[in-house]
Design a protein around this motif. Structure first.
Motif, PDB file in Angstrom:
ATOM      1  N   ASP A 109     -43.360 -57.659 -10.519  1.00  0.00           N
ATOM      2  CA  ASP A 109     -43.864 -57.734 -11.827  1.00  0.00           C
ATOM      3  C   ASP A 109     -44.613 -56.337 -12.038  1.00  0.00           C
ATOM      4  OD1 ASP A 109     -42.813 -59.861 -13.301  1.00  0.00           O
ATOM      5  OD2 ASP A 109     -44.271 -60.939 -12.496  1.00  0.00           O
ATOM      6  N   GLN A 110     -44.768 -55.520 -12.901  1.00  0.00           N
ATOM      7  CA  GLN A 110     -45.487 -54.439 -13.299  1.00  0.00           C
ATOM      8  C   GLN A 110     -46.902 -54.760 -13.419  1.00  0.00           C
ATOM      9  OE1 GLN A 110     -44.148 -51.944 -16.224  1.00  0.00           O
ATOM     10  NE2 GLN A 110     -42.173 -51.599 -15.714  1.00  0.00           N
ATOM     11  N   PRO A 111     -47.601 -54.396 -12.631  1.00  0.00           N
ATOM     12  CA  PRO A 111     -49.173 -54.381 -12.885  1.00  0.00           C
ATOM     13  C   PRO A 111     -49.900 -53.946 -14.236  1.00  0.00           C
ATOM     14  CG  PRO A 111     -48.807 -52.391 -11.559  1.00  0.00           C
ATOM     15  CD  PRO A 111     -47.527 -52.991 -11.747  1.00  0.00           C
ATOM     16  N   ARG A 112     -49.363 -54.447 -15.380  1.00  0.00           N
ATOM     17  CA  ARG A 112     -49.844 -54.033 -16.726  1.00  0.00           C
ATOM     18  C   ARG A 112     -51.330 -54.355 -16.896  1.00  0.00           C
ATOM     19  NH1 ARG A 112     -45.667 -51.870 -19.335  1.00  0.00           N
ATOM     20  NH2 ARG A 112     -46.668 -52.215 -21.493  1.00  0.00           N
ATOM     21  N   GLN A 142     -39.021 -55.848 -23.498  1.00  0.00           N
ATOM     22  CA  GLN A 142     -38.200 -55.203 -22.636  1.00  0.00           C
ATOM     23  C   GLN A 142     -38.526 -55.673 -21.004  1.00  0.00           C
ATOM     24  OE1 GLN A 142     -39.353 -51.021 -22.945  1.00  0.00           O
ATOM     25  NE2 GLN A 142     -37.944 -50.617 -24.772  1.00  0.00           N
ATOM     26  N   LEU A 143     -37.651 -55.587 -20.140  1.00  0.00           N
ATOM     27  CA  LEU A 143     -37.772 -55.955 -18.781  1.00  0.00           C
ATOM     28  C   LEU A 143     -38.826 -55.022 -18.185  1.00  0.00           C
ATOM     29  CD1 LEU A 143     -37.093 -58.277 -17.077  1.00  0.00           C
ATOM     30  CD2 LEU A 143     -35.292 -56.762 -16.188  1.00  0.00           C
ATOM     31  N   GLN A 144     -39.861 -55.487 -17.672  1.00  0.00           N
ATOM     32  CA  GLN A 144     -40.789 -54.663 -16.907  1.00  0.00           C
ATOM     33  C   GLN A 144     -41.116 -55.094 -15.770  1.00  0.00           C
ATOM     34  OE1 GLN A 144     -44.033 -55.639 -19.656  1.00  0.00           O
ATOM     35  NE2 GLN A 144     -43.394 -54.209 -21.364  1.00  0.00           N
ATOM     36  N   TYR A 166     -56.413 -58.284  -8.232  1.00  0.00           N
ATOM     37  CA  TYR A 166     -54.979 -58.383  -8.626  1.00  0.00           C
ATOM     38  C   TYR A 166     -54.235 -58.566  -7.497  1.00  0.00           C
ATOM     39  CZ  TYR A 166     -50.330 -57.522 -10.680  1.00  0.00           C
ATOM     40  OH  TYR A 166     -49.084 -57.475 -10.982  1.00  0.00           O
ATOM     41  N   VAL A 167     -53.167 -59.627  -7.369  1.00  0.00           N
ATOM     42  CA  VAL A 167     -52.457 -59.934  -6.434  1.00  0.00           C
ATOM     43  C   VAL A 167     -50.899 -59.448  -6.851  1.00  0.00           C
ATOM     44  CG1 VAL A 167     -51.689 -61.470  -4.795  1.00  0.00           C
ATOM     45  CG2 VAL A 167     -53.810 -61.614  -5.396  1.00  0.00           C
ATOM     46  N   PRO A 168     -50.330 -58.460  -6.277  1.00  0.00           N
ATOM     47  CA  PRO A 168     -48.761 -58.383  -6.877  1.00  0.00           C
ATOM     48  C   PRO A 168     -48.074 -59.498  -6.500  1.00  0.00           C
ATOM     49  CG  PRO A 168     -49.705 -56.577  -5.488  1.00  0.00           C
ATOM     50  CD  PRO A 168     -50.712 -57.619  -5.313  1.00  0.00           C
ATOM     51  N   GLN A 169     -47.005 -59.683  -7.597  1.00  0.00           N
ATOM     52  CA  GLN A 169     -46.206 -60.843  -7.490  1.00  0.00           C
ATOM     53  C   GLN A 169     -44.782 -60.431  -7.666  1.00  0.00           C
ATOM     54  OE1 GLN A 169     -47.285 -64.015  -7.366  1.00  0.00           O
ATOM     55  NE2 GLN A 169     -49.596 -63.476  -7.251  1.00  0.00           N
ATOM     56  N   LEU A 170     -43.877 -61.269  -6.936  1.00  0.00           N
ATOM     57  CA  LEU A 170     -42.419 -61.222  -7.306  1.00  0.00           C
ATOM     58  C   LEU A 170     -42.133 -61.515  -8.714  1.00  0.00           C
ATOM     59  CD1 LEU A 170     -40.846 -62.740  -4.227  1.00  0.00           C
ATOM     60  CD2 LEU A 170     -40.754 -60.490  -4.848  1.00  0.00           C
ATOM     61  N   LEU A 192     -48.321 -45.510 -17.324  1.00  0.00           N
ATOM     62  CA  LEU A 192     -46.996 -46.367 -17.546  1.00  0.00           C
ATOM     63  C   LEU A 192     -47.235 -47.898 -17.096  1.00  0.00           C
ATOM     64  CD1 LEU A 192     -45.029 -44.051 -14.863  1.00  0.00           C
ATOM     65  CD2 LEU A 192     -44.757 -43.909 -17.218  1.00  0.00           C
ATOM     66  N   TYR A 193     -48.480 -48.122 -16.992  1.00  0.00           N
ATOM     67  CA  TYR A 193     -48.920 -49.814 -16.793  1.00  0.00           C
ATOM     68  C   TYR A 193     -49.908 -49.937 -17.856  1.00  0.00           C
ATOM     69  CZ  TYR A 193     -46.873 -48.951 -12.322  1.00  0.00           C
ATOM     70  OH  TYR A 193     -45.997 -48.627 -11.234  1.00  0.00           O
ATOM     71  N   PRO A 194     -49.603 -49.836 -19.272  1.00  0.00           N
ATOM     72  CA  PRO A 194     -50.619 -49.977 -20.258  1.00  0.00           C
ATOM     73  C   PRO A 194     -50.935 -51.663 -20.281  1.00  0.00           C
ATOM     74  CG  PRO A 194     -48.721 -49.618 -21.291  1.00  0.00           C
ATOM     75  CD  PRO A 194     -48.238 -49.423 -19.801  1.00  0.00           C
TER      76      PRO A 194
END
Length: 257
Positions: free
Chosen positions: A57-60, A126-128, A36-40, A117-119
């Motif tokens: 973005d949240q890593p859901r 909602q804004l995540q 997984y690569v975190p993204q703006l 918190l990241y299901p």
């Protein structure tokens, strides 16, 4: 008779015993790699990037692995782009670097969470998002402080999962992100173009002509007022002689009651 040779004990065997010796230090555990690569954040947000914050973005749904428990801490690692190769995951919670360590180490940990918190599942209305660097009230020397980022970067981030035994899993590093920079309002002398100079000169001439016309109008008005006949003041009294017309006057009757 030849000299007898004494066999040296094998280094992996205990003296007098046939069992191998346990190594004194075990290798550090290698965290599992999460693809997984975190993204703006892709949402159209005001202030997605500022001079001291960035929004992710949240890593859901990215931490549902069997070796990750609900009690493991999920940290966000913030690093200078040139310091990612030197990053070493801390082995204890007490060793997690804080924002004040960024100038020396080149990275720190913040935004501690857990996988509850990241299901996963369908996206919510909602804004995540995660806003990095938006807490101005905490001290940069305290753990978990989400202190404003100190400069434009570039920065790279990733998520690190830690348990009481050490690092468990980690994501890939994000791409480079540069924060916004303040633009200078004053233009350096000599950098104006020829067109800008011409426009400034024309506006200056027009302003001078306008001021001259206003001054001439003011002088003319004052001179015209002095040469005119004064008008009576509204407060002056005007006396009118009273008279009665003969056909409307009736003398009082004599002997009337």
């Amino acid at each position: 008779m030849g000299a007898s040779r004494t066999m040296a004990p094998h280094p992996d065997k205990a003296v007098g015993l046939g069992h191998p010796v346990e190594p004194l230090f075990s290798a550090l555990p290698t965290p599992e790699r999460i693809n997984y690569v975190p993204q703006l954040s892709s949402a159209t947000l005001a202030g997605r990037l500022t001079q001291s914050t960035l929004t992710l973005d949240q890593p859901r749904g990215q931490f549902s692995h069997l070796n990750i428990s609900d009690f493991d801490a999920i940290w966000l690692v913030v690093a200078h782009s040139n310091a990612t190769q030197n990053f070493t995951a801390p082995q204890r919670m007490e060793d997690t670097p804080v924002p004040a360590d960024l100038p020396q180490r080149g990275y720190y940990l913040t935004l501690r969470a857990n996988r509850a918190l990241y299901p996963g599942g369908p996206p919510s209305h909602q804004l995540q998002v995660l806003r990095v660097g938006n807490d101005t009230r905490c001290s940069p020397r305290t753990r978990c402080c989400n202190h404003p980022l100190p400069g434009p970067g570039p920065y790279r981030v990733k998520f690190l999962v830690m348990s009481d035994r050490g690092p468990v899993a980690e994501t890939e590093w994000s791409s480079e992100t540069r924060l916004q920079q303040a633009e200078a309002l004053l233009v350096a002398p000599g950098s104006q173009s020829a067109g800008a100079v011409v426009i400034i000169a024309i506006l200056s001439v027009l302003l001078a002509v306008l001021l001259t016309a206003l001054l001439a109008l003011l002088i003319y008005t004052c001179y015209d007022t002095r040469g005119s006949t004064p008008i009576s003041d509204p407060g002056e009294l005007v006396r009118v002689r009273r008279y009665n017309t003969h056909h409307t006057f009736s003398p009082p009757a004599e002997g009337g009651s």
